[in-house]
Write an enzyme that holds these catalytic residues in place. Structure first.
Site, short mmCIF file in Angstrom:
data_model
loop_
_atom_site.label_atom_id
_atom_site.label_comp_id
_atom_site.label_asym_id
_atom_site.label_seq_id
_atom_site.Cartn_x
_atom_site.Cartn_y
_atom_site.Cartn_z
N ILE A 22 0.81 -1.23 0.00
CA ILE A 22 0.00 0.00 0.00
C ILE A 22 0.84 1.28 0.00
CG2 ILE A 22 -0.23 0.09 2.53
CD1 ILE A 22 -3.19 0.99 2.01
N ASP A 76 1.43 2.27 -6.71
CA ASP A 76 0.11 1.74 -7.07
C ASP A 76 -0.78 1.60 -5.84
OD1 ASP A 76 1.41 1.52 -9.43
OD2 ASP A 76 1.06 -0.62 -9.72
N ARG A 81 5.11 -3.80 6.43
CA ARG A 81 6.19 -4.60 7.00
C ARG A 81 6.82 -3.78 8.11
NH1 ARG A 81 11.27 -5.09 3.86
NH2 ARG A 81 10.02 -3.81 2.49
N SER A 94 10.20 -4.88 -7.01
CA SER A 94 9.67 -4.51 -8.34
C SER A 94 10.70 -3.83 -9.25
CB SER A 94 8.46 -3.60 -8.17
OG SER A 94 8.86 -2.40 -7.57
N SER A 150 2.87 -8.59 -14.74
CA SER A 150 3.65 -7.53 -15.37
C SER A 150 3.96 -7.83 -16.83
CB SER A 150 4.97 -7.40 -14.60
OG SER A 150 5.92 -6.70 -15.36
N GLU A 210 6.66 -7.38 -18.07
CA GLU A 210 8.03 -7.94 -18.10
C GLU A 210 7.99 -9.44 -18.38
OE1 GLU A 210 11.47 -6.74 -17.59
OE2 GLU A 210 10.32 -5.14 -18.48
N TYR A 231 13.45 -10.98 -12.26
CA TYR A 231 12.16 -10.37 -11.91
C TYR A 231 11.05 -10.90 -12.82
CZ TYR A 231 8.42 -6.90 -11.77
OH TYR A 231 7.20 -6.30 -11.68
N ARG A 276 21.49 -3.29 -18.79
CA ARG A 276 21.13 -4.56 -18.14
C ARG A 276 21.77 -5.77 -18.83
NH1 ARG A 276 14.87 -2.79 -16.67
NH2 ARG A 276 15.60 -1.08 -15.36
N ALA A 317 20.45 -8.50 -19.71
CA ALA A 317 19.55 -8.91 -20.81
C ALA A 317 18.43 -7.88 -20.83
CB ALA A 317 19.00 -10.30 -20.57
N GLU A 318 18.12 -7.38 -22.00
CA GLU A 318 17.16 -6.26 -22.09
C GLU A 318 15.83 -6.73 -22.68
OE1 GLU A 318 15.72 -3.59 -21.15
OE2 GLU A 318 17.16 -2.02 -21.73
O1 F7E Z 1 13.22 0.69 -17.13
C1 F7E Z 1 15.85 1.52 -19.62
C2 F7E Z 1 15.86 0.12 -19.04
O2 F7E Z 1 13.41 0.52 -14.66
C3 F7E Z 1 12.61 0.97 -18.36
C4 F7E Z 1 8.74 -1.92 -13.29
O3 F7E Z 1 7.65 -1.24 -12.75
O4 F7E Z 1 7.77 -1.85 -15.46
C5 F7E Z 1 8.95 -1.53 -14.74
O5 F7E Z 1 10.07 -2.22 -15.25
C6 F7E Z 1 13.61 0.89 -19.48
C7 F7E Z 1 14.49 -0.37 -19.48
O6 F7E Z 1 11.24 -0.11 -15.83
C8 F7E Z 1 18.02 3.50 -17.51
O7 F7E Z 1 16.95 -0.63 -19.54
C9 F7E Z 1 17.80 3.11 -19.63
O8 F7E Z 1 14.57 -0.87 -20.78
O9 F7E Z 1 11.86 2.23 -15.63
P1 F7E Z 1 12.46 0.89 -15.73
P2 F7E Z 1 11.09 -1.62 -16.32
O10 F7E Z 1 12.35 -2.37 -16.22
O11 F7E Z 1 10.44 -1.59 -17.67
C10 F7E Z 1 7.38 -3.23 -15.43
C11 F7E Z 1 6.06 -3.36 -16.13
C12 F7E Z 1 7.40 -3.82 -14.07
O12 F7E Z 1 6.63 -4.73 -13.76
C13 F7E Z 1 8.51 -3.41 -13.17
O13 F7E Z 1 8.20 -3.71 -11.82
O14 F7E Z 1 14.53 1.99 -19.37
N1 F7E Z 1 16.82 2.42 -18.98
N2 F7E Z 1 18.55 3.78 -18.74
C14 F7E Z 1 16.91 2.65 -17.66
N3 F7E Z 1 16.16 2.21 -16.64
C15 F7E Z 1 16.51 2.63 -15.40
N4 F7E Z 1 15.74 2.21 -14.36
N5 F7E Z 1 17.58 3.46 -15.18
C16 F7E Z 1 18.37 3.93 -16.21
O15 F7E Z 1 19.33 4.67 -15.98
#
Ligand code: F7E
Length: 330
Positions: A9, A13, A33, A82, A123, A125, A147, A276, A278-279
Site C-alpha cells: 500500500i 500503485d 512490514r 519490483s 507484469s 516484463e 524479476y 542490463r 539482458a534487455e
Molecule cells: O526501465 C531503460 C531500461 O526501470 C525501463 C517496473 O515497474 O515496469 C517496470 O520495469 C527501461 C528499461 O522499468 C536507464 O533498460 C535506460 O529498458 O523504468 P524501468 P522496467 O524495467 O520496464 C514493469 C512493467 C514492471 O513490472 C517493473 O516492476 O529503461 N533504462 N537507462 C533505464 N532504466 C533505469 N531504471 N535506469 C536507467 O538509468
C-alpha cells in the site's frame, strides 16, 4: 461497507488504489512490514483513514492474521521486489518475494477467506523477448530477468488457485505505469527528477543506460481503476492493461527536456553501469479485452504524463532547495 486488504500500500500503485477505494467508501486495510524507519510518503495524506496491519509477505502466519483481522471482500497483492535491475544482483530475494510470496498470499486467503476476490499484480516484463507484437493475454511469455521469471510464477500460481480451488483470482498484466509517486530509480522518474535538477541548476548531467528500449507507458492513477474493475466482474479472468502506444527512452528524454526548453543531448551521458545483462527491447500491449469487457480506458496520454511528472518534480526540487538554503543560513 466493503473492505479491502492491500499488500504494497505504501508504493505508487498501492497509494493510488487506496485513494480510489476510500473514495468508493471501502474500509481499507493496509499491510505494512515492520521497519525501524517506515516510509509513508505516498500515503501521508490518507494515513489516518487506513487501518494498518503488520504483516510480511514471507511470513504466512502474519498473512493469515492479516486476512483474519481485515475479513476482506477484496485482496490486492501489489507487493513485490519490483525493480528489474535489482533482480540480477538479488535473484533469490526476488524469487522469494516476487514469486513465492504470491503463494503465501493465496494460501492465507484460501485458508481464512476463500470467497474473497484476489488481484495479482502481474507484469508486461513476463513478455520479455516478445513472441508477438502487440502483446495480449494469449501471447507466450519469455521473461528476460529474474524479476520477469518471478512474475511468471506469480501469474501462473494465481491462475492455478483459480482453477484448483475455484477462487475468484485475477491477474492484471499491467504494462509500465508511472506517476509523480514513482520511485526515483525507475527511468521515467529518474529523467523527470533529473530534468528538474538540471533546469534549477542543481545538476549538470544525467547518466542513463539503453536509450533505445521501448516501453508502453501509462499513468498509474488510470491503471488502479482497472485492478478494481477486474474484481467487479461476474467471472475471474486475466487482462492486459496498456496504452497501446510505445515510446523509446530517447523519446521520453525529448518530451521531458524540451518541456523546460532544454536539449537532452547536452546533458545525457551513457553509463554502462545502467545497461542490463539482458534487455526487454520492445513492449506494446493490446488491451482490447479490457476495453471491451471492463469498459476501461486510459485517461492520461504519454506526453501529459511526462509533463505532469516534470511539473511535480520542479515543485518538489525547488521546495527542497529553498529548505536547504534556509537551513544553511540559520
Ligand atoms: O526501465 C531503460 C531500461 O526501470 C525501463 C517496473 O515497474 O515496469 C517496470 O520495469 C527501461 C528499461 O522499468 C536507464 O533498460 C535506460 O529498458 O523504468 P524501468 P522496467 O524495467 O520496464 C514493469 C512493467 C514492471 O513490472 C517493473 O516492476 O529503461 N533504462 N537507462 C533505464 N532504466 C533505469 N531504471 N535506469 C536507467 O538509468
Amino acid at each position: 461497507m466493503k473492505s479491502a486488504l492491500i499488500a504494497g500500500i505504501t508504493g505508487q500503485d498501492g497509494s493510488y488504489l487506496a485513494e480510489f477505494l476510500l473514495d468508493k467508501g471501502y474500509k481499507v486495510y493496509g499491510m505494512r512490514r515492520r521497519t525501524s524507519t517506515p516510509n509513508y510518503e505516498n500515503v501521508q495524506h490518507i494515513k489516518d483513514q487506513i487501518e494498518w496491519i503488520s504483516g510480511d509477505l514471507t511470513d504466512l502466519a502474519s498473512l493469515i492474521e492479516a486476512v483474519r483481522i481485515s475479513d476482506p471482500d477484496e485482496v490486492y497483492n501489489l507487493a513485490a521486489q519490483s525493480y528489474v535491475a535489482a533482480s540480477w544482483p538479488q535473484p533469490i530475494l526476488t524469487g522469494n518475494i516476487t514469486a513465492l510470496s504470491v503463494t503465501n498470499m493465496l494460501e492465507a486467503v484460501r485458508i481464512v477467506k476463500p470467497t474473497a476476490r484476489f488481484y495479482q499484480a502481474s507484469s508486461s516484463e513476463m513478455f520479455g523477448k516478445v513472441m508477438e507484437i502487440p502483446q495480449k493475454e494469449t501471447t507466450p511469455f519469455y521473461p528476460r530477468s529474474p524479476y520477469g521469471v518471478a512474475k511468471v510464477y506469480g501469474h501462473w500460481i494465481t491462475v492455478n488457485y483459480r482453477e484448483s480451488f475455484d477462487m475468484f483470482a485475477c491477474s492484471g498484466i499491467l504494462f509500465n505505469h508511472e506517476s509523480p509517486r514513482r520511485g526515483l530509480e525507475f527511468v521515467t522518474r529518474k529523467v523527470t527528477d533529473g530534468v528538474a535538477r538540471i533546469k534549477l541548476g542543481l545538476q549538470n548531467e544525467l547518466r542513463l543506460g539503453n536509450l533505445d528500449a521501448q516501453r508502453d507507458w501509462g499513468f498509474a492513477g488510470d491503471y488502479v481503476k482497472a485492478m478494481w474493475l477486474m474484481l467487479q466482474q461476474n467471472e475471474p479472468d486475466d487482462y492486459v492493461i496498456s496504452t497501446e502506444e510505445t515510446h523509446s527512452v530517447r523519446e521520453l528524454l525529448e518530451v521531458a527536456f524540451s518541456y523546460v526548453g532544454l536539449n537532452y543531448t547536452d546533458y545525457v551521458v551513457i553509463d554502462p553501469k545502467f545497461v542490463r545483462p539482458a534487455e526487454v527491447d520492445l513492449l506494446i500491449g493490446d488491451c482490447s479485452k479490457a476495453k471491451k469487457k471492463l469498459g476501461w480506458k486510459q485517461e492520461v496520454s504519454f506526453v501529459q504524463l511526462i509533463r505532469m511528472m516534470v511539473d511535480e518534480d520542479l515543485k518538489r526540487v525547488q521546495a527542497e532547495a529553498r529548505y536547504m538554503n534556509v537551513m544553511a543560513l540559520s
